[in-house]
Enzyme design. Structure first.
Site, PDB file in Angstrom:
ATOM      1  N   THR A  34      -5.478   6.563   6.722  1.00  0.00           N
ATOM      2  CA  THR A  34      -4.774   6.521   5.500  1.00  0.00           C
ATOM      3  C   THR A  34      -5.526   6.053   4.253  1.00  0.00           C
ATOM      4  O   THR A  34      -5.073   6.172   3.078  1.00  0.00           O
ATOM      5  CB  THR A  34      -3.506   5.486   5.370  1.00  0.00           C
ATOM      6  OG1 THR A  34      -4.189   4.179   5.698  1.00  0.00           O
ATOM      7  CG2 THR A  34      -2.633   6.091   6.635  1.00  0.00           C
ATOM      8  N   ARG A  45       4.576   0.495   9.605  1.00  0.00           N
ATOM      9  CA  ARG A  45       4.353   0.875  11.026  1.00  0.00           C
ATOM     10  C   ARG A  45       2.964   0.873  11.652  1.00  0.00           C
ATOM     11  O   ARG A  45       2.151   0.978  10.671  1.00  0.00           O
ATOM     12  CB  ARG A  45       5.236   2.348  11.353  1.00  0.00           C
ATOM     13  CG  ARG A  45       4.788   2.832  12.867  1.00  0.00           C
ATOM     14  CD  ARG A  45       5.371   4.236  13.085  1.00  0.00           C
ATOM     15  NE  ARG A  45       4.348   5.118  12.531  1.00  0.00           N
ATOM     16  CZ  ARG A  45       4.748   6.592  12.785  1.00  0.00           C
ATOM     17  NH1 ARG A  45       5.866   6.973  13.322  1.00  0.00           N
ATOM     18  NH2 ARG A  45       3.769   7.231  12.620  1.00  0.00           N
ATOM     19  N   ARG A  67      -8.149   1.304  -0.332  1.00  0.00           N
ATOM     20  CA  ARG A  67      -7.418   0.779  -1.419  1.00  0.00           C
ATOM     21  C   ARG A  67      -6.220   0.052  -0.936  1.00  0.00           C
ATOM     22  O   ARG A  67      -6.053   0.030   0.365  1.00  0.00           O
ATOM     23  CB  ARG A  67      -6.881   2.162  -2.332  1.00  0.00           C
ATOM     24  CG  ARG A  67      -5.810   2.890  -1.611  1.00  0.00           C
ATOM     25  CD  ARG A  67      -5.371   4.038  -2.442  1.00  0.00           C
ATOM     26  NE  ARG A  67      -4.339   4.702  -1.474  1.00  0.00           N
ATOM     27  CZ  ARG A  67      -4.532   5.623  -0.808  1.00  0.00           C
ATOM     28  NH1 ARG A  67      -5.803   5.836  -0.292  1.00  0.00           N
ATOM     29  NH2 ARG A  67      -3.824   6.158  -0.292  1.00  0.00           N
ATOM     30  N   CYS A  69      -2.683  -1.666  -0.019  1.00  0.00           N
ATOM     31  CA  CYS A  69      -1.304  -1.289   0.223  1.00  0.00           C
ATOM     32  C   CYS A  69      -0.364  -1.607  -1.010  1.00  0.00           C
ATOM     33  O   CYS A  69      -0.492  -2.819  -1.250  1.00  0.00           O
ATOM     34  CB  CYS A  69      -0.840  -1.764   1.323  1.00  0.00           C
ATOM     35  SG  CYS A  69       0.852  -1.461   1.996  1.00  0.00           S
ATOM     36  N   CYS A  72       2.520  -4.120   0.545  1.00  0.00           N
ATOM     37  CA  CYS A  72       2.493  -5.664   1.041  1.00  0.00           C
ATOM     38  C   CYS A  72       1.488  -6.347   0.085  1.00  0.00           C
ATOM     39  O   CYS A  72       1.409  -7.607   0.078  1.00  0.00           O
ATOM     40  CB  CYS A  72       2.070  -5.945   2.326  1.00  0.00           C
ATOM     41  SG  CYS A  72       0.163  -5.158   2.716  1.00  0.00           S
TER      42      CYS A  72
END
Length: 347
Positions: A34, A45, A67, A69, A72
């Site tokens: 990702t 998840r 990069r 998130c 969070c």
């Protein structure tokens, strides 16, 4: 782990799988598929383990092309830590405990959000931390021989009534008892034969104040030099039998409600409370215990608090082991420690 050897990959992955907030700020989790990195506690998840790399911090992760998130906000951890430290400095330096609103304004957070940030890092709300700080200062002053009145005001209480109201049930002994080193208190004791050897157990009318192995009344007197020591006593038979049963089956130690009368600083009390949260059959390293308290760098201080514990088994310091998985030390010998752990893990 990229850029750090402080936490091995297996420990980091275990923290991620538990979404353990205690490890936030110690590393970030990079997900190659990702292209993002997250806090260990991120609620997203869980990724496939083969797609994960761990980094010491966000800067290392960004250098690898990842990069942050947006869910969070892993780079906010350092900001949270700075805010908490600023609040602690403010609380320690103030004559009266600052309000939650004042601390929030100081740190740039909303009161509700700052309350959550502070409690996650310290384990106490700002108000509870301020109370614990006053109690610790009062203990230190009383133990050092300061008069009760002097200790009350030196610790930051505005009146004697506030002191007695605020510390009721938490100091164990009264203010005068602390000043006099336990003088006037009655401690009932017994040496009981167990499968682990001779066990010394002692209690005041408030609860168990000492549990040790291969020690006797002279050792108890060294701990409580000004208390009156009384052997046995029918009134304590049931308590001592319950304690003995718990020692023989240490898996019960965190399940049985045995009253304790413990003496310690606010930090020691937090460490001892955290020890009692370790499930029977599990262990923690000093570093993991420090992280759970919100201060990963305090492993040495945690070790000191662990060593100051006078109540073996009931405050299960035997569940703390060396970072390499070895038993580490134990005040009553590693043979007893190993047997306690074996019994718990066999349940």
């Amino acid at each position: 782990m990229e850029g750090s050897k402080m936490i091995d990959s297996d420990t980091a992955w275990s923290a991620v799988m538990r979404r353990d907030r205690a490890f936030d700020g110690q590393f970030v989790t990079g997900v190659l598929t990702t292209g993002i990195y997250c806090r260990p506690s991120c609620a997203a998840r869980h990724p496939n383990r083969t797609n994960v790399r761990f980094f010491a911090n966000g800067a290392d992760a960004r250098a690898a092309g990842l990069r942050a998130c947006k869910r969070c906000l892993p780079d906010e951890v350092s900001r949270d830590e700075a805010a908490v430290m600023a609040a602690i400095d403010e609380i320690r330096g103030a004559e009266d405990a600052p309000s939650l609103t004042a601390l929030a304004q100081l740190t740039g957070y909303s009161p509700t959000h700052f309350q959550r940030v502070f409690k996650r890092a310290i384990g106490l709300s700002p108000a509870a931390y301020a109370r614990a700080l006053r109690e610790e200062r009062a203990r230190d002053a009383l133990t050092g021989g300061t008069s009760v009145t002097g200790a009350i005001y030196e610790a930051g209480y505005s009146s004697a009534s506030r002191f007695y109201e605020g510390t009721k049930g938490r100091l164990g002994m009264s203010a005068s008892d602390w000043r006099d080193g336990g003088k006037g208190r009655v401690i009932h004791w017994s040496v009981i034969e167990t499968t682990l050897g001779a066990m010394l157990v002692a209690a005041t009318d408030k609860g168990v104040c000492c549990l040790s192995f291969n020690e006797g009344v002279d050792d108890l007197r060294a701990r409580f030099p000004k208390a009156e020591l009384v052997a046995g006593g029918e009134g304590f038979r049931d308590l001592f039998e319950t304690v003995t049963a718990t020692v023989e089956q240490p898996v019960m130690a965190t399940a049985v409600d045995i009253p304790l009368d413990v003496k310690g600083t606010a930090f020691q009390q937090r460490v001892w409370d955290e020890l009692r949260r370790i499930p029977a059959g599990e262990t923690r390293s000093y570093g993991q215990l420090a992280a759970a308290l919100g201060n990963p760098k305090a492993s040495r201080a945690v070790g000191g608090a662990n060593g100051a514990n006078n109540i073996a088994v009931l405050i299960p310091c035997h569940r703390v082991i060396a970072h390499d998985g070895g038993l580490g030390g134990y005040a009553y010998g590693t043979q007893i420690k190993a047997e306690l752990l074996r019994r718990e893990q066999a349940e």
